[in-house]
Design a protein around this motif. Structure first.
Motif, PDB file in Angstrom:
ATOM      1  N   ASP A 106       0.818  -1.221   0.000  1.00 15.84           N
ATOM      2  CA  ASP A 106       0.000   0.000   0.000  1.00 15.84           C
ATOM      3  C   ASP A 106       0.851   1.269   0.000  1.00 15.84           C
ATOM      4  N   ARG A 107       1.978   1.221   0.680  1.00 11.91           N
ATOM      5  CA  ARG A 107       2.841   2.409   0.740  1.00 11.91           C
ATOM      6  C   ARG A 107       3.438   2.716  -0.635  1.00 11.91           C
ATOM      7  N   LEU A 108       3.850   1.661  -1.343  1.00 14.95           N
ATOM      8  CA  LEU A 108       4.404   1.863  -2.682  1.00 14.95           C
ATOM      9  C   LEU A 108       3.341   2.355  -3.655  1.00 14.95           C
ATOM     10  N   VAL A 109       2.131   1.836  -3.498  1.00 12.58           N
ATOM     11  CA  VAL A 109       1.019   2.295  -4.339  1.00 12.58           C
ATOM     12  C   VAL A 109       0.815   3.794  -4.159  1.00 12.58           C
ATOM     13  N   ALA A 110       0.855   4.248  -2.895  1.00  9.56           N
ATOM     14  CA  ALA A 110       0.673   5.676  -2.602  1.00  9.56           C
ATOM     15  C   ALA A 110       1.824   6.509  -3.159  1.00  9.56           C
ATOM     16  N   ILE A 111       3.042   5.989  -3.026  1.00  6.13           N
ATOM     17  CA  ILE A 111       4.221   6.728  -3.494  1.00  6.13           C
ATOM     18  C   ILE A 111       4.189   6.912  -5.008  1.00  6.13           C
ATOM     19  N   PHE A 112       3.813   5.853  -5.725  1.00  2.00           N
ATOM     20  CA  PHE A 112       3.830   5.908  -7.182  1.00  2.00           C
ATOM     21  C   PHE A 112       2.541   6.465  -7.783  1.00  2.00           C
ATOM     22  N   ALA A 113       1.568   6.808  -6.929  1.00  5.20           N
ATOM     23  CA  ALA A 113       0.300   7.339  -7.436  1.00  5.20           C
ATOM     24  C   ALA A 113       0.503   8.664  -8.164  1.00  5.20           C
ATOM     25  N   ILE A 114       1.360   9.523  -7.614  1.00  5.90           N
ATOM     26  CA  ILE A 114       1.573  10.840  -8.225  1.00  5.90           C
ATOM     27  C   ILE A 114       2.254  10.729  -9.594  1.00  5.90           C
ATOM     28  N   PRO A 115       3.351   9.935  -9.734  1.00  3.84           N
ATOM     29  CA  PRO A 115       3.940   9.774 -11.068  1.00  3.84           C
ATOM     30  C   PRO A 115       2.968   9.183 -12.087  1.00  3.84           C
ATOM     31  N   VAL A 116       2.165   8.221 -11.674  1.00  3.77           N
ATOM     32  CA  VAL A 116       1.191   7.609 -12.589  1.00  3.77           C
ATOM     33  C   VAL A 116       0.130   8.634 -12.973  1.00  3.77           C
ATOM     34  N   LEU A 117      -0.314   9.437 -12.003  1.00  2.00           N
ATOM     35  CA  LEU A 117      -1.294  10.484 -12.299  1.00  2.00           C
ATOM     36  C   LEU A 117      -0.715  11.498 -13.281  1.00  2.00           C
ATOM     37  N   ALA A 118       0.564  11.847 -13.094  1.00  6.24           N
ATOM     38  CA  ALA A 118       1.226  12.784 -14.005  1.00  6.24           C
ATOM     39  C   ALA A 118       1.276  12.211 -15.421  1.00  6.24           C
ATOM     40  N   LEU A 119       1.545  10.899 -15.525  1.00  4.54           N
ATOM     41  CA  LEU A 119       1.563  10.252 -16.836  1.00  4.54           C
ATOM     42  C   LEU A 119       0.177  10.263 -17.478  1.00  4.54           C
ATOM     43  N   LEU A 120      -0.853  10.030 -16.662  1.00  2.00           N
ATOM     44  CA  LEU A 120      -2.218  10.053 -17.182  1.00  2.00           C
ATOM     45  C   LEU A 120      -2.577  11.426 -17.727  1.00  2.00           C
ATOM     46  N   ILE A 121      -2.150  12.470 -17.020  1.00  2.00           N
ATOM     47  CA  ILE A 121      -2.405  13.835 -17.465  1.00  2.00           C
ATOM     48  C   ILE A 121      -1.647  14.121 -18.757  1.00  2.00           C
ATOM     49  N   LEU A 122      -0.378  13.714 -18.788  1.00  2.00           N
ATOM     50  CA  LEU A 122       0.444  13.917 -19.986  1.00  2.00           C
ATOM     51  C   LEU A 122      -0.151  13.201 -21.185  1.00  2.00           C
ATOM     52  N   TYR A 123      -0.538  11.952 -20.985  1.00  2.00           N
ATOM     53  CA  TYR A 123      -1.045  11.159 -22.099  1.00  2.00           C
ATOM     54  C   TYR A 123      -2.475  11.518 -22.484  1.00  2.00           C
ATOM     55  N   SER A 124      -3.177  12.249 -21.642  1.00  2.00           N
ATOM     56  CA  SER A 124      -4.506  12.727 -22.039  1.00  2.00           C
ATOM     57  C   SER A 124      -4.383  13.692 -23.211  1.00  2.00           C
ATOM     58  N   VAL A 125      -3.234  14.348 -23.316  1.00  2.23           N
ATOM     59  CA  VAL A 125      -2.969  15.245 -24.442  1.00  2.23           C
ATOM     60  C   VAL A 125      -2.225  14.504 -25.551  1.00  2.23           C
ATOM     61  N   VAL A 126      -1.339  13.565 -25.171  1.00  2.00           N
ATOM     62  CA  VAL A 126      -0.579  12.787 -26.159  1.00  2.00           C
ATOM     63  C   VAL A 126      -1.522  12.106 -27.148  1.00  2.00           C
ATOM     64  N   MET A 127      -2.618  11.568 -26.636  1.00  2.00           N
ATOM     65  CA  MET A 127      -3.555  10.845 -27.493  1.00  2.00           C
ATOM     66  C   MET A 127      -4.075  11.718 -28.621  1.00  2.00           C
ATOM     67  N   TRP A 128      -4.419  12.965 -28.297  1.00  2.00           N
ATOM     68  CA  TRP A 128      -4.960  13.869 -29.320  1.00  2.00           C
ATOM     69  C   TRP A 128      -3.860  14.401 -30.217  1.00  2.00           C
ATOM     70  N   VAL A 129      -2.666  14.568 -29.674  1.00  2.00           N
ATOM     71  CA  VAL A 129      -1.513  14.934 -30.504  1.00  2.00           C
ATOM     72  C   VAL A 129      -1.283  13.843 -31.552  1.00  2.00           C
ATOM     73  N   PHE A 130      -1.444  12.595 -31.129  1.00  2.00           N
ATOM     74  CA  PHE A 130      -1.269  11.453 -32.021  1.00  2.00           C
ATOM     75  C   PHE A 130      -2.311  11.462 -33.144  1.00  2.00           C
ATOM     76  N   PHE A 131      -3.570  11.612 -32.792  1.00  2.15           N
ATOM     77  CA  PHE A 131      -4.633  11.510 -33.788  1.00  2.15           C
ATOM     78  C   PHE A 131      -4.763  12.760 -34.662  1.00  2.15           C
ATOM     79  N   VAL A 132      -4.601  13.925 -34.072  1.00  2.00           N
ATOM     80  CA  VAL A 132      -4.840  15.165 -34.805  1.00  2.00           C
ATOM     81  C   VAL A 132      -3.599  15.630 -35.568  1.00  2.00           C
ATOM     82  N   GLU A 133      -2.437  15.612 -34.901  1.00  2.00           N
ATOM     83  CA  GLU A 133      -1.221  16.169 -35.503  1.00  2.00           C
ATOM     84  C   GLU A 133      -0.283  15.105 -36.072  1.00  2.00           C
ATOM     85  N   ASP A 134      -0.648  13.845 -35.903  1.00  2.00           N
ATOM     86  CA  ASP A 134       0.120  12.730 -36.477  1.00  2.00           C
ATOM     87  C   ASP A 134       1.539  12.628 -35.905  1.00  2.00           C
TER      88      ASP A 134
END
Length: 272
Positions: free
Chosen positions: A132-160
Motif C-alpha cells: 500500500d505504501r508503494l502504491v501511494a508513493i507511485f500514485a503521483i507519477p502515474v497520475l502525471a503520466l495520465l495527465i500527460l497522455y490525455s494530451v498525447v492521445m490527441w496529438v497522435f490523432f490530430v497532428e500525427d
C-alpha cells in the motif's frame, strides 16, 4: 513567450459547454461504434464459455485450453483497442460512417500501441504493486503520466505525432499550464463523486450497479471529449509546433506488440 503568459486556459465552464455541444453532436455515432464493440465482446465471451465447457474435465488438454483462452483474450484486447481508436477518430477526424471509421482504425493500431507503451507499462506495474505504501508513493507519477497522455492521445490523432515525438509535443503544449490543466482535469471527479453518492442512497444494489454502469459509460465518453477540448484550447494558446515528425520503424511496432503479448501471458499465469 509573452503571448503564452497572457493567454489563460479556457475556464471549466467554457470547456464543459463546448464538450456538451460536441457530446450531443457525436453521441449517436459513438453509441453505434460501442454497439459494434458490444457485439464482438459477446461473441468472444460465448467462445470463452464454450472453450471452458469443452475442456473443463479434460486435464490432459489443459495446455490447449489455456492457449485458446489466451488467443481469445488477445483478440478481445485487440478489438477493445481498435474500438477506442475508432471512437477517437470519430471525435478528432469528424468521421460519421461506422464502416469508414472501422476501416481507417486498423491503420492506427501499431503506432498507437507503441505511442502509449510507457503509460500502459507504468500503469500495469502500479496495479501489480501489493504494498500500500508503494502504491501511494507511485500514485503521483502515474497520475502525471495520465495527465500527460490525455494530451498525447490527441496529438497522435490530430497532428500525427508518434512515439516520443508525441510525448515531446504534449510536453510543449502543457509547459507553463500544468497547474491549470490539473485543476481542470480534477474537476471531472466531482460529478462522478456526487452521482456515486446519490446512487448509494438507493437501497437496491442491483439498481445502483445498473445506474452506475449507465452513468460510467456516458460520462467516460464525456471525459474523453473534455480532454479533446482541453487539447484544442492548448493548441490555440501554444500554436503549431516546430518539433519534427518522427515515426518508428515497423520492427519497433512489432517488438512492442510482442512485449504486450508477453505482459498479457504473464498476467494470465499470475491470475490463474
Amino acid at each position: 513567450m509573452d503571448r503564452e503568459k497572457h493567454i489563460p486556459m479556457a475556464s471549466v465552464k467554457s470547456l464543459l459547454a463546448s464538450s456538451w455541444q460536441m457530446f450531443r453532436a457525436k453521441i449517436r455515432t459513438i453509441i453505434l461504434v460501442s454497439l459494434l464493440s458490444f457485439l464482438f465482446s459477446v461473441a468472444i465471451a460465448v467462445l470463452l464459455e464454450s472453450v471452458d465447457a469443452i475442456f473443463a474435465n479434460q486435464a490432459n488438454l489443459a495446455m490447449v485450453r489455456h492457449i485458446l483462452v489466451l488467443l481469445l483474450l488477445i483478440l478481445l484486447l485487440y478489438l477493445a483497442v481498435r474500438i477506442n481508436i475508432a471512437i477517437s477518430l470519430v471525435l478528432s477526424k469528424n468521421i460519421k460512417s461506422i464502416k469508414e471509421v472501422w476501416r481507417i482504425s486498423s491503420k492506427y493500431i501499431l503506432p498507437f500501441a507503441t505511442t502509449i507503451f510507457w503509460l500502459v507499462l507504468a500503469f500495469s506495474l502500479w496495479l501489480m504493486i501489493s504494498d500500500d505504501r508503494l502504491v501511494a508513493i507511485f500514485a503521483i507519477p502515474v497520475l502525471a503520466l495520465l495527465i500527460l497522455y490525455s494530451v498525447v492521445m490527441w496529438v497522435f490523432f490530430v497532428e500525427d505525432y508518434h512515439g516520443q515525438s508525441a510525448v515531446r509535443r504534449s510536453k510543449e503544449l502543457i509547459s507553463g499550464s500544468w497547474l491549470a490543466l490539473v485543476l481542470r482535469l480534477l474537476f471531472l471527479f466531482i460529478p462522478l463523486f456526487f452521482f456515486a453518492l446519490l446512487a448509494s442512497l438507493i437501497g437496491n444494489e442491483r439498481i445502483v450497479d445498473t445506474l452506475m454502469a449507465i452513468f460510467n459509460y456516458f460520462y467516460t465518453i464525456f471525459v474523453l471529449i473534455y480532454t479533446y477540448q482541453v487539447y484544442v484550447d492548448l493548441v490555440k494558446i501554444k500554436g503549431h509546433s516546430q518539433i519534427e515528425h518522427s515515426k518508428y520503424p515497423n520492427l519497433t511496432h512489432v517488438a512492442t506488440i510482442v512485449i504486450y503479448i508477453v505482459m498479457l501471458v504473464a498476467a494470465y499465469i499470475w491470475i490463474v
